[in-house]
Structure formats: C-alpha cells, structure tokens
Design a protein around this motif. Structure first.
Motif, PDB file in Angstrom:
ATOM      1  N   LYS A 288      91.226  -0.575  19.416  1.00 57.48           N
ATOM      2  CA  LYS A 288      92.418  -1.226  18.855  1.00 57.48           C
ATOM      3  C   LYS A 288      92.793  -2.477  19.647  1.00 57.48           C
ATOM      4  N   LYS A 289      92.420  -2.493  20.929  1.00 63.13           N
ATOM      5  CA  LYS A 289      92.827  -3.607  21.790  1.00 63.13           C
ATOM      6  C   LYS A 289      92.176  -4.929  21.403  1.00 63.13           C
ATOM      7  N   CYS A 290      91.092  -4.886  20.634  1.00 65.22           N
ATOM      8  CA  CYS A 290      90.454  -6.153  20.241  1.00 65.22           C
ATOM      9  C   CYS A 290      91.328  -6.948  19.283  1.00 65.22           C
ATOM     10  N   GLY A 291      92.336  -6.267  18.658  1.00 60.14           N
ATOM     11  CA  GLY A 291      93.355  -6.974  17.886  1.00 60.14           C
ATOM     12  C   GLY A 291      93.068  -7.202  16.416  1.00 60.14           C
ATOM     13  N   VAL A 292      91.914  -6.767  15.920  1.00 62.53           N
ATOM     14  CA  VAL A 292      91.606  -7.035  14.510  1.00 62.53           C
ATOM     15  C   VAL A 292      91.480  -5.758  13.687  1.00 62.53           C
ATOM     16  N   LEU A 293      91.641  -4.603  14.321  1.00 62.76           N
ATOM     17  CA  LEU A 293      91.507  -3.321  13.625  1.00 62.76           C
ATOM     18  C   LEU A 293      92.846  -2.588  13.642  1.00 62.76           C
ATOM     19  N   SER A 294      93.363  -2.291  12.471  1.00 66.45           N
ATOM     20  CA  SER A 294      94.620  -1.559  12.368  1.00 66.45           C
ATOM     21  C   SER A 294      94.384  -0.085  12.706  1.00 66.45           C
ATOM     22  N   ASP A 295      95.479   0.646  12.895  1.00 69.75           N
ATOM     23  CA  ASP A 295      95.367   2.078  13.200  1.00 69.75           C
ATOM     24  C   ASP A 295      94.631   2.819  12.094  1.00 69.75           C
ATOM     25  N   SER A 296      94.973   2.504  10.853  1.00 64.00           N
ATOM     26  CA  SER A 296      94.340   3.206   9.724  1.00 64.00           C
ATOM     27  C   SER A 296      92.857   2.896   9.639  1.00 64.00           C
ATOM     28  N   LEU A 297      92.482   1.637   9.927  1.00 67.74           N
ATOM     29  CA  LEU A 297      91.069   1.260   9.860  1.00 67.74           C
ATOM     30  C   LEU A 297      90.280   1.912  10.992  1.00 67.74           C
ATOM     31  N   VAL A 298      90.880   2.016  12.170  1.00 68.15           N
ATOM     32  CA  VAL A 298      90.214   2.686  13.297  1.00 68.15           C
ATOM     33  C   VAL A 298      89.985   4.154  12.963  1.00 68.15           C
ATOM     34  N   ARG A 299      90.965   4.801  12.334  1.00 71.09           N
ATOM     35  CA  ARG A 299      90.802   6.209  11.949  1.00 71.09           C
ATOM     36  C   ARG A 299      89.648   6.375  10.959  1.00 71.09           C
ATOM     37  N   LYS A 300      89.529   5.450  10.031  1.00 68.73           N
ATOM     38  CA  LYS A 300      88.431   5.523   9.052  1.00 68.73           C
ATOM     39  C   LYS A 300      87.077   5.283   9.720  1.00 68.73           C
TER      40      LYS A 300
END
Length: 297
Positions: free
Chosen positions: A276-288
């Motif tokens: 998430k720290k890279c700044g381009v991935l939302s929480d929902s996208l990281v979960r997917k």
C-alpha cells in the motif's frame, strides 16, 4: 575587355590533367559506395521477410516448385491467390513467429496470432483459424492443406438437460462445456476463459462481474452452475517480476512502473501494508491482489 574576362575564366575555372583524372577517380569511388549502400539491405534481409513484401507474381514464381503434402494439390484456380511462401505442416497453437512469416503471414498478422494465444485463445479446428479477422478466403484456402488441425472438433458437448444436473469448476471448464449452458454463447464463453487466463485463475465468484460484456443474467447463470475447486491461482513474484510482466495482470496494468520503482528505492515488499505504501493501490485492490502475490525475494 573580353580578352581579360576569358583569361580570368581560364585561370580560375579550368582543370589540369591531373585534376581531371582525380575527379574521375573520385566520381568512380562515389558511385561504388552508392551502389554498396543501396544493395546492403538486400544482402542481409532473410528470405522470408524479403519475399513476404513481394508482389503476387513473384510469390507464385517462388512457390511453384514447392512440394505438396500427400493427398493434396493446389488447383490452378487457387494459384491466382497469394499463397504461402515456404510450405510446411504447422499447428497455429505452437508455430513460432518465424515459421508463420515463412508461411506468408504478414508481421501484423503474426502479432494477432501471438496475442490471441497469449490471452488463452486456442485453435481447435480449421474454422477457428478462418475466423481470425485478417484471414481472407484465398489465403485460408492456400493454407488449409498445411494446417495440422481437424476440419471440425470431434468432441460432442453434453446436452443442456444433462449438464444442468451437475456443476463445473470455473478454473477448469472449457468453452465447449460453457456453451452447453442455456444463455451462455461462444462469445461469452471465450470472454470468461480469456479473463480467467488473464487473472491467473478465479478466486471468487465476484470476479465474474469484472468481465466486460457479460449481462447480469449470464453472471447469475455462471454463479448458479459454477464452482471454484482448483488449487491456488498463478502467482506474481512481486519482488522479482519485471515491470512488463506486472503490467499483464488486470489488477495492476499501468501501476506496474510505480510498484517496481518503489521496490527499487525501498527494498522488497513483505506484506500488504508494504504494498500500500507505493501509493497507487487502494485497500480494496490490495485485498483482491493478495491471492495472486508471492512475497519471496
């Protein structure tokens, strides 16, 4: 006055015998260099790439003596089309780029075949090859005796009534089984399989709604008869995968460059929080993304 002008012209615009000979030698050298420059592309261009761009008459001259497969012949009417250049048996599912070029495919046609295969497409029968958008009737007829595919798929799909009594694994089902379900046509089946291959496998029924072109009732039907029984999906080595490889995943795409750059600057990723720290991935996208990530360095 005229004498002075003529004398001036002779002094400044005339050449000695040595100068004349030197100019002739120089002109000869320039013409030789020009000839070499013009002929270089023809020396290094391969036969396949060279002949693909020739006109129809030259192509026919080149292949008129090519051997024919047993039991097949090229009729005189077929010789009026643009025929393959180097005839050999081939399977479009595994023929490499050079082999396709030698058969007469143009570079953009080769790219289309490779792109179709990369996205999970398969040529099961001759008609699949014929349906490629660039395939005209004359070119297909010329290739047909050399294609290592059956005329028609011999597999008989189960009846709709019989298939409805069972469920199928979304990660293992093929297009023949999918089209046996009422409301699921060939176009829909191809999109489901293409997206499955693009993802690396389904992990949730909710992912069906991500497939473009599917109607609500088709998604409901797939959920009704579908199961997720196969093992883990294809993994992305987030700490080793290149930018171009990351771009291939539908959940990453254009974000790949930033993910890789952040990894290079701050070290490997170890957890979802790091990602998430890279700044381009939302929480929902990281979960997917989590089921598709391999954290090994």
């Amino acid at each position: 006055m005229n004498k002075h002008i003529l004398q001036f012209l002779r002094e400044y615009f005339s050449f000695s015998e040595k100068e004349k000979k030197g100019m002739l030698v120089l002109a000869g050298i320039l013409f030789c260099l020009l000839g070499i420059r013009i002929s270089i592309p023809y020396w290094y261009r391969t036969d396949a790439l060279n002949l693909v761009e020739e006109n129809q008459a030259q192509i026919l001259d080149f292949i008129v003596s090519a051997p024919e497969p047993a039991g097949n012949s090229i009729s005189s009417s077929r010789q009026q089309t643009v025929l393959p250049l180097r005839l050999h048996r081939f399977n479009p599912n595994n023929e490499d780029s050079l082999g396709l070029l030698e058969l007469g495919f143009r570079p953009y046609q080769v790219r289309s075949v490779m792109r179709y295969r990369h996205k999970g497409g398969q040529f099961r029968e001759l008609s699949d090859l014929q349906r490629m958008y660039f395939m005209n009737d004359s070119f297909f007829e010329a290739l047909k005796p050399w294609v290592d595919l059956p005329e028609k798929e011999t597999r008989v799909p189960p009846s709709k009534e019989a298939f409805k009594q069972t469920q199928f694994d979304l990660n293992a089902v093929d297009s023949v089984e999918l089209v046996s379900i009422r409301g699921i046509g060939a176009y829909t089946a191809s999109r489901v399989i293409r997206y499955r291959n693009w993802l690396g496998g389904f992990v949730s029924m909710e992912q069906l709604s991500e497939i473009k072109g599917l109607k609500t009732e088709q998604i409901d039907t797939l959920r009704k008869y579908g199961l997720l029984q196969s093992g883990t999906p294809r993994q992305l080595a987030i700490n080793r995968t290149t930018e171009s490889e990351l771009q291939e995943h539908p959940y990453i795409r254009y974000k790949a460059a930033i993910i890789v750059r952040y990894r290079q600057q701050h070290g490997p990723y170890h957890s979802p929080e790091d990602l998430k720290k890279c700044g381009v991935l939302s929480d929902s996208l990281v979960r997917k993304l989590m089921p598709y990530i391999d954290w090994k360095e």
